[in-house]
Scaffold this active site. Structure first.
Site, PDB file in Angstrom:
ATOM      1  N   ASN A  13       5.799   4.285  -3.735  1.00 52.42           N
ATOM      2  CA  ASN A  13       5.931   5.645  -3.212  1.00 52.42           C
ATOM      3  C   ASN A  13       7.261   6.204  -3.712  1.00 52.42           C
ATOM      4  O   ASN A  13       8.318   5.847  -3.199  1.00 52.42           O
ATOM      5  CB  ASN A  13       5.886   5.609  -1.675  1.00 52.42           C
ATOM      6  CG  ASN A  13       6.061   6.987  -1.068  1.00 52.42           C
ATOM      7  OD1 ASN A  13       6.078   7.982  -1.786  1.00 52.42           O
ATOM      8  ND2 ASN A  13       6.174   7.042   0.256  1.00 52.42           N
ATOM      9  N   TRP A  14       7.167   7.050  -4.706  1.00 56.02           N
ATOM     10  CA  TRP A  14       8.384   7.591  -5.318  1.00 56.02           C
ATOM     11  C   TRP A  14       9.028   8.695  -4.484  1.00 56.02           C
ATOM     12  O   TRP A  14      10.090   9.203  -4.830  1.00 56.02           O
ATOM     13  CB  TRP A  14       8.077   8.123  -6.729  1.00 56.02           C
ATOM     14  CG  TRP A  14       7.869   7.065  -7.764  1.00 56.02           C
ATOM     15  CD1 TRP A  14       7.846   5.712  -7.578  1.00 56.02           C
ATOM     16  CD2 TRP A  14       7.656   7.265  -9.170  1.00 56.02           C
ATOM     17  NE1 TRP A  14       7.630   5.066  -8.763  1.00 56.02           N
ATOM     18  CE2 TRP A  14       7.510   5.997  -9.761  1.00 56.02           C
ATOM     19  CE3 TRP A  14       7.564   8.399  -9.990  1.00 56.02           C
ATOM     20  CZ2 TRP A  14       7.285   5.827 -11.131  1.00 56.02           C
ATOM     21  CZ3 TRP A  14       7.330   8.233 -11.342  1.00 56.02           C
ATOM     22  CH2 TRP A  14       7.199   6.957 -11.910  1.00 56.02           C
ATOM     23  N   LYS A  15       8.320   9.118  -3.435  1.00 57.59           N
ATOM     24  CA  LYS A  15       8.830  10.194  -2.567  1.00 57.59           C
ATOM     25  C   LYS A  15       9.249  11.394  -3.430  1.00 57.59           C
ATOM     26  O   LYS A  15       8.502  11.779  -4.322  1.00 57.59           O
ATOM     27  CB  LYS A  15       9.953   9.665  -1.675  1.00 57.59           C
ATOM     28  CG  LYS A  15       9.477   8.435  -0.872  1.00 57.59           C
ATOM     29  CD  LYS A  15      10.376   8.026   0.245  1.00 57.59           C
ATOM     30  CE  LYS A  15       9.781   6.805   0.938  1.00 57.59           C
ATOM     31  NZ  LYS A  15      10.560   6.346   2.081  1.00 57.59           N
ATOM     32  N   HIS A 101       2.209   9.382   6.398  1.00 54.27           N
ATOM     33  CA  HIS A 101       3.526   8.742   6.228  1.00 54.27           C
ATOM     34  C   HIS A 101       4.473   9.245   7.321  1.00 54.27           C
ATOM     35  O   HIS A 101       4.426  10.424   7.696  1.00 54.27           O
ATOM     36  CB  HIS A 101       4.087   9.052   4.838  1.00 54.27           C
ATOM     37  CG  HIS A 101       5.256   8.193   4.487  1.00 54.27           C
ATOM     38  ND1 HIS A 101       6.520   8.429   4.991  1.00 54.27           N
ATOM     39  CD2 HIS A 101       5.356   7.073   3.730  1.00 54.27           C
ATOM     40  CE1 HIS A 101       7.342   7.497   4.542  1.00 54.27           C
ATOM     41  NE2 HIS A 101       6.662   6.653   3.767  1.00 54.27           N
ATOM     42  N   GLU A 103       7.381  10.114   7.205  1.00 53.27           N
ATOM     43  CA  GLU A 103       8.208  11.263   6.807  1.00 53.27           C
ATOM     44  C   GLU A 103       7.411  12.568   6.879  1.00 53.27           C
ATOM     45  O   GLU A 103       8.005  13.643   6.984  1.00 53.27           O
ATOM     46  CB  GLU A 103       8.795  11.011   5.406  1.00 53.27           C
ATOM     47  CG  GLU A 103       9.917   9.978   5.470  1.00 53.27           C
ATOM     48  CD  GLU A 103      10.128   9.151   4.209  1.00 53.27           C
ATOM     49  OE1 GLU A 103       9.589   9.506   3.146  1.00 53.27           O
ATOM     50  OE2 GLU A 103      10.834   8.123   4.299  1.00 53.27           O
ATOM     51  N   GLU A 171       4.381   0.438   8.445  1.00 58.24           N
ATOM     52  CA  GLU A 171       5.761   0.774   8.062  1.00 58.24           C
ATOM     53  C   GLU A 171       6.556   1.119   9.316  1.00 58.24           C
ATOM     54  O   GLU A 171       6.528   2.285   9.767  1.00 58.24           O
ATOM     55  CB  GLU A 171       5.777   1.997   7.134  1.00 58.24           C
ATOM     56  CG  GLU A 171       5.115   1.790   5.803  1.00 58.24           C
ATOM     57  CD  GLU A 171       5.717   2.722   4.740  1.00 58.24           C
ATOM     58  OE1 GLU A 171       6.191   2.200   3.721  1.00 58.24           O
ATOM     59  OE2 GLU A 171       5.727   3.944   4.940  1.00 58.24           O
ATOM     60  N   SER A 219      11.890  -1.028   3.394  1.00 61.63           N
ATOM     61  CA  SER A 219      12.961  -1.791   2.745  1.00 61.63           C
ATOM     62  C   SER A 219      12.473  -3.097   2.112  1.00 61.63           C
ATOM     63  O   SER A 219      13.100  -4.148   2.264  1.00 61.63           O
ATOM     64  CB  SER A 219      14.109  -2.046   3.720  1.00 61.63           C
ATOM     65  OG  SER A 219      14.663  -0.811   4.121  1.00 61.63           O
ATOM     66  N   GLY A 240       9.249   1.846  -1.362  1.00 64.34           N
ATOM     67  CA  GLY A 240       9.933   3.125  -1.578  1.00 64.34           C
ATOM     68  C   GLY A 240      11.008   2.996  -2.635  1.00 64.34           C
ATOM     69  O   GLY A 240      10.717   2.850  -3.833  1.00 64.34           O
TER      70      GLY A 240
HETATM   71  P1  13P Z   1      11.797   2.164   1.452  1.00 64.76           P
HETATM   72  O1  13P Z   1      11.183   1.048   0.649  1.00 64.76           O
HETATM   73  O2  13P Z   1      12.749   2.987   0.688  1.00 64.76           O
HETATM   74  O3  13P Z   1      12.304   1.663   2.760  1.00 64.76           O
HETATM   75  O4  13P Z   1      10.597   3.166   1.813  1.00 64.76           O
HETATM   76  C1  13P Z   1       9.483   2.666   2.432  1.00 64.76           C
HETATM   77  C2  13P Z   1       8.483   3.746   2.492  1.00 64.76           C
HETATM   78  O5  13P Z   1       8.623   4.689   3.243  1.00 64.76           O
HETATM   79  C3  13P Z   1       7.356   3.665   1.555  1.00 64.76           C
HETATM   80  O6  13P Z   1       6.352   4.572   1.892  1.00 64.76           O
END
Ligand code: 13P
Length: 258
Positions: A13-15, A101, A103, A171, A219, A240
């Protein structure tokens, strides 16, 4: 176009990264190189929508990598500024859609909206990656009830026959965007994957519980990937920040594929 899901799956997930198409291409090409040697692991890259076409062109004939998007709008059509519809997602040629998600939920998305999205994705024969996870833990175990409700509400309108394409990503919000030291340990992940399977069994049946792929995210880094995949009773990861570092991400892929 449907991909048979097998063995392990690692979703990147590159966000909202990287900042330029050139950087995106570089990460993608490096990841593609390493993914050639994978035997049992599928890689799903979920870049910002804007980059998908360009990256897809660079994919060639590789079957090891698929693409996904990070969200889809809950309505099929209408005037919705800034949103992307399920038809657009389908026409983009991606196979996976991250749904719910944390977020997105933090911007106001509730379980009913997530449920609509899961249905749109499943009815389009794509694979939803349904994200669930608690904000914090409490000693009484109320967080388990919270996860149960999230799963139940998100899958409330789903037809059983479509469930074969469902993936659940656990998550915990408190573990997202930190370091491996702050992530959940493999014992905790194991317990949660068993809990999620039990919820699926109670909601549907044993076969669905068994077949649904469960991923862990929060993480995941090079330093904790091995323990989590060996001892966490999971089918892969939703990664992420570490997925934007192609060298480390490729090492994670190798570990998962072992
Ligand atoms: P991180 O790996 O940066 O904690 O992000 C996890 C995430 O939200 C993947 O969707």
């Amino acid at each position: 176009m449907k991909t048979k899901i097998k063995n392990k799956i690692v979703v990147a997930n590159w966000k909202m990264e990287p900042k330029t198409q050139d950087e995106a291409l570089k990460i993608f090409n490096d990841t593609k190189k390493a993914s050639k040697n994978l035997k049992n692991t599928k890689v799903v890259i979920c870049p910002p929508n804007f980059y998908v076409n360009e990256l897809k062109e660079g994919l060639g004939k590789s079957k090891k990598i698929s693409f996904g998007v990070q969200d889809v709008f809950s309505e099929e059509e209408g005037a919705h500024t800034g949103e992307i519809s399920i038809d657009m997602v389908k026409n983009l040629g991606v196979e996976y859609v991250i749904v719910g998600h944390s977020e997105r939920r933090s911007l106001g998305e509730d379980d009913d909206t997530v449920s609509k999205k899961v249905n749109l994705v499943l009815n389009s024969k794509l694979n939803p990656i349904l994200c669930v996870g608690e904000k914090e833990r409490d000693e009484e175990g109320n967080f388990l009830l919270f996860i149960l409700e999230q799963i139940k509400n998100s899958l409330q309108k789903v037809e059983k026959k479509h469930l074969k394409n469902l993936i659940i990503a656990y998550e915990p919000i408190w573990a997202i965007g930190k370091t491996a030291q702050d992530a959940m340990d493999s014992r905790g992940v194991h317990q949660m994957s068993l809990f999620i399977k039990k919820v699926l069994k109670d909601l549907f049946d044993e076969k669905i519980a068994e077949k649904t792929m469960i991923l862990y995210g929060g993480s995941v880094e090079l330093s904790n990937a091995e323990d989590l995949i060996k001892n966490g009773n999971i089918d892969g990861f939703l990664v992420g920040h570490e997925s934007l570092d192609a060298d480390k991400f490729c090492e994670i892929l190798k570990i998962v594929d072992k």
